[in-house]
Design an enzyme around this catalytic site. Structure first.
Site, PDB file in Angstrom:
ATOM      1  N   ILE A  58      49.083  38.028  17.238  1.00 20.79           N
ATOM      2  CA  ILE A  58      48.717  36.608  17.087  1.00 20.79           C
ATOM      3  C   ILE A  58      48.541  36.398  15.588  1.00 20.79           C
ATOM      4  O   ILE A  58      47.874  37.182  14.915  1.00 20.79           O
ATOM      5  CB  ILE A  58      47.442  36.253  17.883  1.00 20.79           C
ATOM      6  CG1 ILE A  58      47.026  34.797  17.648  1.00 20.79           C
ATOM      7  CG2 ILE A  58      46.285  37.184  17.598  1.00 20.79           C
ATOM      8  CD1 ILE A  58      45.891  34.313  18.593  1.00 20.79           C
ATOM      9  N   SER A  59      49.162  35.350  15.043  1.00 19.66           N
ATOM     10  CA  SER A  59      49.132  35.138  13.596  1.00 19.66           C
ATOM     11  C   SER A  59      47.733  34.797  13.118  1.00 19.66           C
ATOM     12  O   SER A  59      46.925  34.214  13.845  1.00 19.66           O
ATOM     13  CB  SER A  59      50.059  33.982  13.200  1.00 19.66           C
ATOM     14  OG  SER A  59      51.373  34.219  13.616  1.00 19.66           O
TER      15      SER A  59
END
Ligand code: SAH
Length: 213
Positions: free
Chosen positions: A60-61
């Site tokens: 997940i960024s």
């Protein structure tokens, strides 16, 4: 853990000081429960200034990168958006608050299913997800006012350029597997322009118009 105050801190300590000024983006991220998109054991860290594993070698960024990419699309609420790389679905949920409709393509079925479950739980019904090779786009629902690619390939996949509306905007990380640049591509009056936003590091875009799996 008070997640609401963690979200507020994320906005005030990570996003605003780095130049995220689009109030709609800040509001959407302040209202999206990022902790629900990660495994239970990582929830308390979900609003930290880093990317996190989501399983199957994917991530997940970092919140700032989600905000930067989303802000670059200049969404007003009327747009149809294509996202390549659903991952855990966090960015899909943020985009769904900012645009009319979101179409999101994920290569790995297990991630797609998990993302859909979380999006259903949050009643995000204006986002449609599928499992497929996103380097081919999703021609059925195009052209798209905005395209966002959350994995990095060697080049811009031609089908995505073809499915971008005119006027339209696409944000995509490009480069080799170790370092890349985040690029915004604008289509207007049949012309394309490119601008580099930031040096970044993303997982690989794997597919027919990306890297070989
Ligand atoms: N959007 C997520 C990032 C997920 S990581 C976020 O912001 O948190 C990038 C995702 O792209 C991974 O889940 C990976 O499986 C997916 N991906 C890689 N190549 C792809 C392709 N050709 N089509 C669709 N998804 C792809």
């Amino acid at each position: 853990m008070n997640y609401e105050s963690a979200r507020k801190r994320m906005v005030h300590e990570q996003l605003l000081p780095r130049g995220i000024t689009d109030q709609r983006v800040l509001d959407a991220m302040a209202a999206t429960p990022r902790h629900l998109f990660v495994q239970d054991a990582l929830r308390s860290q979900a609003y930290g200034d880093f990317s996190m594993p989501i399983g199957l070698g994917q991530t997940i960024s970092q919140p700032y990168i989600v905000a930067l990419m989303t802000q670059a699309l200049e969404l007003t609420g009327d747009e149809t958006v294509l996202e390549i790389g659903t991952g855990c679905g966090y960015k899909t949920a943020v985009l769904a608050k900012l645009a009319d409709r979101v179409f999101s393509v994920e290569r790995l079925k297990e991630l797609h299913i998990r993302a859909r479950q979380t999006l259903d739980q949050l009643q995000v019904f204006n986002a449609v997800c599928t499992t497929d090779d996103g380097t081919l786009g999703w021609p059925q629902y195009g052209p798209y006012d905005a395209i966002i690619v959350t994995a990095a390939g060697p080049d811009i996949p031609q089908p995505l350029l073809d499915q971008l509306a005119d006027p339209g905007r696409m944000v995509i990380p490009m480069g080799d597997q170790h370092s890349q640049q985040l690029v915004i591509i604008k289509k207007a009056d049949g012309n394309l322009t490119h601008e580099v936003l930031e040096k970044v590091r993303f997982v690989s875009l794997i597919g027919q118009h990306g890297w070989q799996g």
